[in-house]
Motif scaffolding. Structure first.
Motif, short mmCIF file in Angstrom:
data_model
loop_
_atom_site.label_atom_id
_atom_site.label_comp_id
_atom_site.label_asym_id
_atom_site.label_seq_id
_atom_site.Cartn_x
_atom_site.Cartn_y
_atom_site.Cartn_z
N LYS A 4 0.83 -1.20 0.00
CA LYS A 4 0.00 0.00 0.00
C LYS A 4 0.87 1.25 0.00
O LYS A 4 1.83 1.34 0.75
CB LYS A 4 -0.89 0.03 1.24
CG LYS A 4 -1.95 -1.04 1.23
CD LYS A 4 -2.83 -0.88 2.45
CE LYS A 4 -3.90 -1.93 2.47
NZ LYS A 4 -4.74 -1.83 3.63
N PRO A 5 0.50 2.25 -0.84
CA PRO A 5 1.26 3.50 -0.79
C PRO A 5 0.92 4.27 0.48
O PRO A 5 -0.15 4.10 1.06
CB PRO A 5 0.79 4.25 -2.04
CG PRO A 5 -0.52 3.66 -2.38
CD PRO A 5 -0.50 2.24 -1.88
N ASN A 6 1.83 5.11 0.92
CA ASN A 6 1.63 5.89 2.13
C ASN A 6 0.66 7.02 1.82
O ASN A 6 0.96 7.93 1.05
CB ASN A 6 2.97 6.43 2.62
CG ASN A 6 2.82 7.15 3.94
OD1 ASN A 6 1.81 7.03 4.61
ND2 ASN A 6 3.85 7.88 4.31
N ASN A 7 -0.53 7.00 2.42
CA ASN A 7 -1.54 8.03 2.21
C ASN A 7 -1.61 8.88 3.47
O ASN A 7 -2.10 8.41 4.50
CB ASN A 7 -2.90 7.39 1.90
CG ASN A 7 -3.95 8.44 1.59
OD1 ASN A 7 -3.70 9.63 1.66
ND2 ASN A 7 -5.13 7.96 1.25
N PRO A 8 -1.16 10.14 3.44
CA PRO A 8 -1.16 10.97 4.63
C PRO A 8 -2.57 11.33 5.11
O PRO A 8 -2.76 11.70 6.25
CB PRO A 8 -0.38 12.21 4.22
CG PRO A 8 -0.48 12.26 2.74
CD PRO A 8 -0.59 10.84 2.30
N PHE A 9 -3.57 11.21 4.24
CA PHE A 9 -4.93 11.57 4.61
C PHE A 9 -5.79 10.35 4.96
O PHE A 9 -6.97 10.49 5.23
CB PHE A 9 -5.59 12.35 3.47
CG PHE A 9 -4.87 13.61 3.14
CD1 PHE A 9 -4.94 14.71 3.99
CD2 PHE A 9 -4.09 13.71 2.00
CE1 PHE A 9 -4.26 15.88 3.70
CE2 PHE A 9 -3.42 14.87 1.71
CZ PHE A 9 -3.50 15.96 2.56
N GLY A 10 -5.23 9.18 4.94
CA GLY A 10 -5.97 7.96 5.20
C GLY A 10 -6.59 7.94 6.59
O GLY A 10 -7.73 7.52 6.78
N LYS A 11 -5.85 8.40 7.62
CA LYS A 11 -6.37 8.37 8.99
C LYS A 11 -7.41 9.45 9.23
O LYS A 11 -8.22 9.34 10.16
CB LYS A 11 -5.23 8.51 9.98
CG LYS A 11 -4.35 7.29 10.03
CD LYS A 11 -3.39 7.37 11.17
CE LYS A 11 -2.58 6.08 11.23
NZ LYS A 11 -1.72 6.03 12.37
N LEU A 12 -7.41 10.51 8.44
CA LEU A 12 -8.39 11.57 8.63
C LEU A 12 -9.81 11.07 8.43
O LEU A 12 -10.74 11.50 9.11
CB LEU A 12 -8.12 12.74 7.67
CG LEU A 12 -6.92 13.61 7.99
CD1 LEU A 12 -6.75 14.67 6.93
CD2 LEU A 12 -7.08 14.25 9.35
N LYS A 13 -10.00 10.18 7.49
CA LYS A 13 -11.33 9.63 7.22
C LYS A 13 -11.85 8.89 8.46
O LYS A 13 -13.02 9.00 8.80
CB LYS A 13 -11.26 8.69 6.03
CG LYS A 13 -12.51 8.64 5.22
CD LYS A 13 -12.30 7.79 4.01
CE LYS A 13 -12.79 8.56 2.81
NZ LYS A 13 -12.73 7.82 1.59
N GLU A 14 -10.97 8.18 9.14
CA GLU A 14 -11.38 7.46 10.36
C GLU A 14 -11.70 8.44 11.48
O GLU A 14 -12.60 8.21 12.28
CB GLU A 14 -10.25 6.53 10.81
CG GLU A 14 -9.94 5.43 9.82
CD GLU A 14 -8.68 4.68 10.19
OE1 GLU A 14 -8.16 4.86 11.32
OE2 GLU A 14 -8.20 3.92 9.34
N MET A 15 -10.98 9.57 11.56
CA MET A 15 -11.19 10.54 12.63
C MET A 15 -12.44 11.39 12.42
O MET A 15 -12.94 12.03 13.35
CB MET A 15 -9.97 11.46 12.75
CG MET A 15 -8.70 10.72 13.16
SD MET A 15 -7.22 11.74 13.04
CE MET A 15 -7.53 12.94 14.29
N LEU A 16 -12.99 11.41 11.20
CA LEU A 16 -14.15 12.24 10.87
C LEU A 16 -15.36 11.88 11.71
O LEU A 16 -16.12 12.76 12.14
CB LEU A 16 -14.46 12.09 9.38
CG LEU A 16 -15.51 13.01 8.81
CD1 LEU A 16 -15.06 14.46 8.92
CD2 LEU A 16 -15.77 12.68 7.36
N ASP A 18 -15.48 10.98 14.74
CA ASP A 18 -15.32 11.43 16.13
C ASP A 18 -15.56 12.93 16.30
O ASP A 18 -15.65 13.42 17.44
CB ASP A 18 -13.91 11.10 16.63
CG ASP A 18 -13.66 9.60 16.63
OD1 ASP A 18 -14.64 8.84 16.80
OD2 ASP A 18 -12.49 9.20 16.48
N LEU A 19 -15.67 13.68 15.22
CA LEU A 19 -15.87 15.13 15.30
C LEU A 19 -17.31 15.47 15.69
O LEU A 19 -18.25 14.77 15.31
CB LEU A 19 -15.55 15.80 13.97
CG LEU A 19 -14.08 15.79 13.54
CD1 LEU A 19 -13.95 16.38 12.14
CD2 LEU A 19 -13.26 16.60 14.51
N PRO A 20 -17.52 16.55 16.44
CA PRO A 20 -18.89 16.97 16.75
C PRO A 20 -19.56 17.53 15.50
O PRO A 20 -18.89 18.01 14.58
CB PRO A 20 -18.70 18.07 17.81
CG PRO A 20 -17.33 18.59 17.57
CD PRO A 20 -16.53 17.43 17.06
#
Length: 114
Positions: A4-16, A18-20
């Motif tokens: 898998k290529p390193n995607n710097p935004f991959g974890k942001l989708k998971e954190m979305l 948790d946002l209010p």
């Protein structure tokens, strides 16, 4: 090395998740009809201008500063030159029909074309 290529935004989708929640969308307020002078007289004139046609807008009953602002907007809308003479807007060329439509769009109640 991983496949898998390193995607710097991959974890942001998971954190979305948790946002209010953000603020509720607000519907835009209905625009009120523009308020202009109660009447205007639009006429074409050639007299005393070396045969050149001008469109006169008279009886607007606006203050001098407002007349200048209206003239600037009218000149931009028509793409022509003009001036304020004795409380009337004077635009170069015969633009009676276009000026009438423009004045009605600015909220002038009654436009007489002569």
């Amino acid at each position: 090395m991983s496949d898998k290529p390193n995607n710097p935004f991959g974890k942001l989708k998971e954190m979305l998740k948790d946002l209010p929640p953000g603020p509720a969308p607000v519907a835009p307020a209905a625009k009120a009809a523009p308020k202009g002078p109660p009447r205007a007289v639009v006429r074409m004139e050639r007299k005393g201008r070396g045969g050149k046609e001008v469109t006169m807008v008279e009886q607007l009953e606006l203050r001098p500063a407002e007349l200048e602002a209206w003239l600037k907007a009218l000149k931009q809308a028509l793409g022509c030159g003009g001036a304020v003479e004795e409380g009337a807007l004077v635009v170069q060329g015969d633009h009676r029909a276009r000026v009438k439509a423009w004045l009605e769009g600015r909220g002038v109640k009654r436009v007489s074309v002569g």
